[in-house]
Design an enzyme around this catalytic site. Structure first.
Site, PDB file in Angstrom:
ATOM      1  N   GLU A 105      -3.712 -12.342  -0.087  1.00 46.13           N
ATOM      2  CA  GLU A 105      -2.755 -12.394   1.029  1.00 46.13           C
ATOM      3  C   GLU A 105      -3.317 -13.323   2.101  1.00 46.13           C
ATOM      4  OE1 GLU A 105      -1.646  -8.566   2.562  1.00 46.13           O
ATOM      5  OE2 GLU A 105      -0.694  -7.943   0.682  1.00 46.13           O
ATOM      6  N   ALA A 152       0.842  -1.199   0.000  1.00 43.45           N
ATOM      7  CA  ALA A 152       0.000   0.000   0.000  1.00 43.45           C
ATOM      8  C   ALA A 152       0.873   1.242   0.000  1.00 43.45           C
ATOM      9  CB  ALA A 152      -0.893  -0.003   1.229  1.00 43.45           C
ATOM     10  N   ASP A 157      -0.625  -9.368  10.344  1.00 40.60           N
ATOM     11  CA  ASP A 157      -0.095 -10.374   9.424  1.00 40.60           C
ATOM     12  C   ASP A 157       0.309 -11.530  10.318  1.00 40.60           C
ATOM     13  OD1 ASP A 157      -0.394  -8.689   7.285  1.00 40.60           O
ATOM     14  OD2 ASP A 157       1.699  -8.054   7.226  1.00 40.60           O
TER      15      ASP A 157
HETATM   16 ZN   LIG Z   1      -0.614  -7.101   5.973  1.00 38.79          ZN
END
Ligand SMILES: [Zn+2]
Length: 319
Positions: A285, A225, A239
């Site tokens: 992701e 991003a 994450d």
């Molecule tokens: Zn991430």
């Protein structure tokens, strides 16, 4: 002529007059009925080009002022179809129609989703300030950005037990729920570890610029991003990983399957699912999870939509 015959003739004339008057009244009545019918939406919509079936559907589902609006547009058989879509937003109708005209191979559902989240426009075009008052439902994507100095007030340091690296931070409610998720996974013999959580603007800027040097703009935008547009700046994002996994392999581990089935029970969603790049603007992701609260996470899980679609419809959309 006798008096009797004269009388009979008068009666005959009188009856004739009454009949003529009655016929005239009936005619007037029918004429009035026709005029009234021509004012109805049933008549006007069909005259405008809509089938009987579509007309019935439109009358049942639209308000009178909406029907008047519709009559100002050229008749289009796709209009009733779009109105039937689950996430149809009135304000987007013209954009659905023109996007569909240019992309006739897309499903109606996809057209609605793409237009609602503005993915029919170029990524990063005309971004708006993210609405931080939405709290757990704060949306940050390629059209909603955070200011350089935005930092949630309730960020907490994540204990080393739950995370790799030096002291990642998460907002309190997201952190509490992650702990519950972590413990539930542990009970099933699995380990879900935080690899990254809150990242400030500066961090994202450095990360993005790092990619930029090696990958170039287009590739970089697919995988990272731009600063201000990273969900990690919300403090509601993690994450994750597990022993022996990396980002390429995480979805081959049991931990990933477990998260697929249970993350929503703790308020987390897989934020960038497979095959939804055209809506989220990001490659799949398997490791990136976003806290939105149990209720919304469950809705998103059950309806197989992205958070972008949820937000466009339930929060930004008109009701
Ligand atoms: Zn991430």
């Amino acid at each position: 002529m006798t008096k009797v015959r004269l009388k009979k003739r008068n009666v005959g004339i009188a009856v004739g007059c009454v009949i003529v008057v009655l016929v005239l009244i009936a005619g007037l009545f029918r004429w009035k009925q026709t005029l009234d019918y021509q004012k109805t939406f049933e008549y006007r919509l069909q005259k405008h080009g809509y089938s009987e079936e579509d007309t019935a559907y439109l009358i049942e589902h639209l308000e009178n002022n909406e029907l008047e609006e519709l009559l100002k547009k050229e008749a289009n058989e796709n209009i009733p179809k779009f109105i039937q879509e689950d996430y149809y937003l009135k304000k987007n109708l013209d954009r659905y129609l023109s996007y569909y005209e240019q992309n006739p191979d897309k499903s109606l559902r996809d057209v609605v989703a793409i237009v609602n989240v503005r993915a029919d426009e170029d990524w990063y075009s005309n971004p708006v300030e993210a609405d931080v008052s939405q709290d757990n439902l704060l949306l940050v994507n390629k059209f909603h950005k955070l200011s350089k100095d935005y930092e949630a007030e309730d960020l907490e340091k994540v204990k080393n037990w739950y995370a790799y690296g030096d002291d990642p931070m998460l907002r309190k409610e997201a952190y509490d729920n992650f702990i519950a998720l972590f413990n539930a996974a542990k009970e099933d013999g699995l380990t879900v570890i935080i690899a990254s959580a809150y990242r400030d603007y500066q961090y994202q800027e450095d990360l993005y610029n790092g990619y930029l040097e090696s990958l170039g703009q287009k590739e970089t935008d697919d995988v990272a991003a731009r600063p201000g547009f990273s969900e990690h700046q919300t403090g509601l994002t993690v994450d994750v990983t597990t022993y022996g996994a990396n980002t390429d392999t995480f979805d081959t581990f049991e931990e990933f399957d477990w998260l697929q089935n249970h993350a929503h029970e703790y308020g987390f969603i897989l934020r960038y699912p497979k095959d939804k790049e055209y809506i989220t603007g990001y490659h799949y992701e398997s490791w990136h999870y976003r806290y939105v609260g149990v209720e919304v996470a469950t809705y998103i899980y059950e309806h197989d939509i992205t958070f972008d679609e949820y937000y466009a419809y339930f929060i930004e959309g008109e009701k």
